[in-house]
Design a protein around this motif. Structure first.
Motif, PDB file in Angstrom:
ATOM      1  N   ALA A 225      21.991  39.896  18.969  1.00 20.35           N
ATOM      2  CA  ALA A 225      21.001  41.186  18.568  1.00 20.35           C
ATOM      3  C   ALA A 225      20.899  42.023  19.659  1.00 20.35           C
ATOM      4  O   ALA A 225      21.336  41.992  20.863  1.00 20.35           O
ATOM      5  CB  ALA A 225      19.634  40.584  18.428  1.00 20.35           C
ATOM      6  N   ASN A 226      20.758  43.182  19.196  1.00 26.48           N
ATOM      7  CA  ASN A 226      20.476  44.411  20.271  1.00 26.48           C
ATOM      8  C   ASN A 226      19.075  44.791  20.370  1.00 26.48           C
ATOM      9  O   ASN A 226      18.359  44.682  19.328  1.00 26.48           O
ATOM     10  CB  ASN A 226      21.275  45.687  19.581  1.00 26.48           C
ATOM     11  CG  ASN A 226      22.792  45.615  19.796  1.00 26.48           C
ATOM     12  OD1 ASN A 226      23.029  45.694  20.565  1.00 26.48           O
ATOM     13  ND2 ASN A 226      23.434  45.449  18.722  1.00 26.48           N
ATOM     14  N   GLY A 227      18.657  45.242  21.610  1.00 27.74           N
ATOM     15  CA  GLY A 227      17.294  45.480  21.654  1.00 27.74           C
ATOM     16  C   GLY A 227      17.465  46.843  22.382  1.00 27.74           C
ATOM     17  O   GLY A 227      18.281  47.328  23.180  1.00 27.74           O
ATOM     18  N   HIS A 228      16.264  47.728  22.164  1.00 32.62           N
ATOM     19  CA  HIS A 228      15.953  49.321  22.576  1.00 32.62           C
ATOM     20  C   HIS A 228      14.785  49.547  23.030  1.00 32.62           C
ATOM     21  O   HIS A 228      13.744  49.010  22.069  1.00 32.62           O
ATOM     22  CB  HIS A 228      16.559  50.103  21.774  1.00 32.62           C
ATOM     23  CG  HIS A 228      16.694  51.550  22.120  1.00 32.62           C
ATOM     24  ND1 HIS A 228      16.582  52.580  21.384  1.00 32.62           N
ATOM     25  CD2 HIS A 228      16.564  52.067  23.407  1.00 32.62           C
ATOM     26  CE1 HIS A 228      16.591  53.798  22.025  1.00 32.62           C
ATOM     27  NE2 HIS A 228      16.479  53.326  23.358  1.00 32.62           N
ATOM     28  N   ASN A 229      14.496  49.731  24.139  1.00 35.35           N
ATOM     29  CA  ASN A 229      12.718  50.251  24.431  1.00 35.35           C
ATOM     30  C   ASN A 229      12.901  51.839  24.945  1.00 35.35           C
ATOM     31  O   ASN A 229      13.325  52.257  25.845  1.00 35.35           O
ATOM     32  CB  ASN A 229      12.450  49.456  25.977  1.00 35.35           C
ATOM     33  CG  ASN A 229      11.079  50.119  26.287  1.00 35.35           C
ATOM     34  OD1 ASN A 229      10.511  50.762  25.516  1.00 35.35           O
ATOM     35  ND2 ASN A 229      10.882  49.678  27.496  1.00 35.35           N
ATOM     36  N   PRO A 230      12.835  52.672  23.622  1.00 41.60           N
ATOM     37  CA  PRO A 230      12.957  54.009  23.886  1.00 41.60           C
ATOM     38  C   PRO A 230      12.121  54.684  24.920  1.00 41.60           C
ATOM     39  O   PRO A 230      12.311  55.571  25.689  1.00 41.60           O
ATOM     40  CB  PRO A 230      12.662  54.782  22.579  1.00 41.60           C
ATOM     41  CG  PRO A 230      12.164  53.414  21.782  1.00 41.60           C
ATOM     42  CD  PRO A 230      12.568  52.282  22.297  1.00 41.60           C
TER      43      PRO A 230
ATOM     44  N   CYS B  38      15.745  49.371  33.253  1.00 43.90           N
ATOM     45  CA  CYS B  38      14.838  49.332  34.619  1.00 43.90           C
ATOM     46  C   CYS B  38      15.071  47.834  35.121  1.00 43.90           C
ATOM     47  O   CYS B  38      15.446  46.820  34.691  1.00 43.90           O
ATOM     48  CB  CYS B  38      13.683  49.767  34.501  1.00 43.90           C
ATOM     49  SG  CYS B  38      12.534  48.741  33.467  1.00 43.90           S
ATOM     50  N   ALA B  39      14.492  47.766  36.510  1.00 46.55           N
ATOM     51  CA  ALA B  39      14.474  46.560  37.175  1.00 46.55           C
ATOM     52  C   ALA B  39      13.692  45.423  36.258  1.00 46.55           C
ATOM     53  O   ALA B  39      14.071  44.153  36.364  1.00 46.55           O
ATOM     54  CB  ALA B  39      13.858  46.722  38.652  1.00 46.55           C
ATOM     55  N   ILE B  40      12.526  45.737  35.838  1.00 48.81           N
ATOM     56  CA  ILE B  40      11.810  44.783  35.104  1.00 48.81           C
ATOM     57  C   ILE B  40      12.573  44.430  33.627  1.00 48.81           C
ATOM     58  O   ILE B  40      12.758  43.227  33.558  1.00 48.81           O
ATOM     59  CB  ILE B  40      10.398  45.451  34.572  1.00 48.81           C
ATOM     60  CG1 ILE B  40       9.536  46.157  35.883  1.00 48.81           C
ATOM     61  CG2 ILE B  40       9.677  44.550  33.746  1.00 48.81           C
ATOM     62  CD1 ILE B  40       8.903  45.043  36.551  1.00 48.81           C
TER      63      ILE B  40
ATOM     64  N   CYS C 233       9.166  46.899  28.603  1.00 49.28           N
ATOM     65  CA  CYS C 233      10.054  46.347  29.536  1.00 49.28           C
ATOM     66  C   CYS C 233      10.345  45.153  29.764  1.00 49.28           C
ATOM     67  O   CYS C 233      11.372  44.490  29.459  1.00 49.28           O
ATOM     68  CB  CYS C 233      10.171  47.169  30.936  1.00 49.28           C
ATOM     69  SG  CYS C 233       9.928  49.093  30.890  1.00 49.28           S
ATOM     70  N   ALA C 234       9.232  44.274  30.050  1.00 45.43           N
ATOM     71  CA  ALA C 234       9.520  42.880  30.261  1.00 45.43           C
ATOM     72  C   ALA C 234       9.605  42.014  28.953  1.00 45.43           C
ATOM     73  O   ALA C 234      10.152  40.878  28.923  1.00 45.43           O
ATOM     74  CB  ALA C 234       8.160  42.486  31.045  1.00 45.43           C
TER      75      ALA C 234
ATOM     76  N   THR D  57      10.582  48.115  20.765  1.00 44.70           N
ATOM     77  CA  THR D  57       9.444  47.773  21.283  1.00 44.70           C
ATOM     78  C   THR D  57       8.355  48.688  20.962  1.00 44.70           C
ATOM     79  O   THR D  57       7.023  48.433  21.128  1.00 44.70           O
ATOM     80  CB  THR D  57       9.460  47.784  22.841  1.00 44.70           C
ATOM     81  OG1 THR D  57       9.996  49.262  23.290  1.00 44.70           O
ATOM     82  CG2 THR D  57      10.295  46.570  23.453  1.00 44.70           C
ATOM     83  N   GLU D  58       8.643  49.762  20.107  1.00 46.87           N
ATOM     84  CA  GLU D  58       7.599  50.537  19.861  1.00 46.87           C
ATOM     85  C   GLU D  58       6.738  50.098  18.264  1.00 46.87           C
ATOM     86  O   GLU D  58       7.528  49.579  17.566  1.00 46.87           O
ATOM     87  CB  GLU D  58       8.038  52.048  19.283  1.00 46.87           C
ATOM     88  CG  GLU D  58       8.664  53.037  20.401  1.00 46.87           C
ATOM     89  CD  GLU D  58       7.422  53.146  21.374  1.00 46.87           C
ATOM     90  OE1 GLU D  58       6.482  53.801  21.123  1.00 46.87           O
ATOM     91  OE2 GLU D  58       7.189  52.310  22.396  1.00 46.87           O
TER      92      GLU D  58
END
Ligand code: ZN
Length: 150
Positions: A32-37, A64-66, A128-129, A149-150
């Motif tokens: 699966a693909n994930g995206h946090n815009p 990001c690092a998280i 992010c986490a 994530t939205e």
């Protein structure tokens, strides 16, 4: 900054710098693909599941690092775990990062993942986490949709 917090920071920085299981899996049963815009985090997750056990798990992507350290720790944590257990860990992890009270057993079961307890104070960081975990659930449910994530 407390010693505990410094230790948490160290684990996150280490996994960001040297992400574990950072590769594509040629042989995989789930993907699966994930995206946090909100932050720009993107990841692709690969799982090799047989007899209800996660035999192998890996990810690629950038963020990001998280988000990177969370995906890295998650893959390390879940290798060898059952899918049934994994769904419970998802619930516990979600409770952890959103600041819900966890009982002692649930907290102990999360092990190193507890380093992400600190993000509950930063709503943007919660996404992010948890991106890798939402992507994981989509992969296990074999959804072709991109986890947002939205
Ligand atoms: Zn992020």
């Amino acid at each position: 900054m407390s010693e505990l917090r410094e230790l948490y920071q160290e684990v996150i920085l280490d996994h960001n710098k040297n992400p574990r299981n950072f590769k594509q899996l040629e042989l995989h049963s789930h993907h699966a693909n994930g995206h946090n815009p909100l932050c720009g985090d993107k990841l692709e997750l690969f799982l090799d599941v047989s007899d209800g056990i996660i035999r192998n798990i890996s990810f690629i992507g950038s963020g990001c690092a998280i988000s990177t350290s969370s995906a890295s720790l998650m893959t390390q944590f879940l290798k060898g775990k059952s899918v049934v257990e994994t769904r419970q860990y998802f619930e516990s992890f979600h409770d952890l990062v959103t600041g819900k009270e966890l009982n002692e057993e649930a907290m102990e079961n999360l092990g190193k993942l507890a380093v992400f307890a600190g993000v509950q104070e930063f709503p943007a960081r919660v996404k992010c986490a948890s991106l890798s975990w939402h992507t994981l659930m989509n992969a296990l449910d074999s959804s072709q949709e991109i986890a947002e994530t939205e």
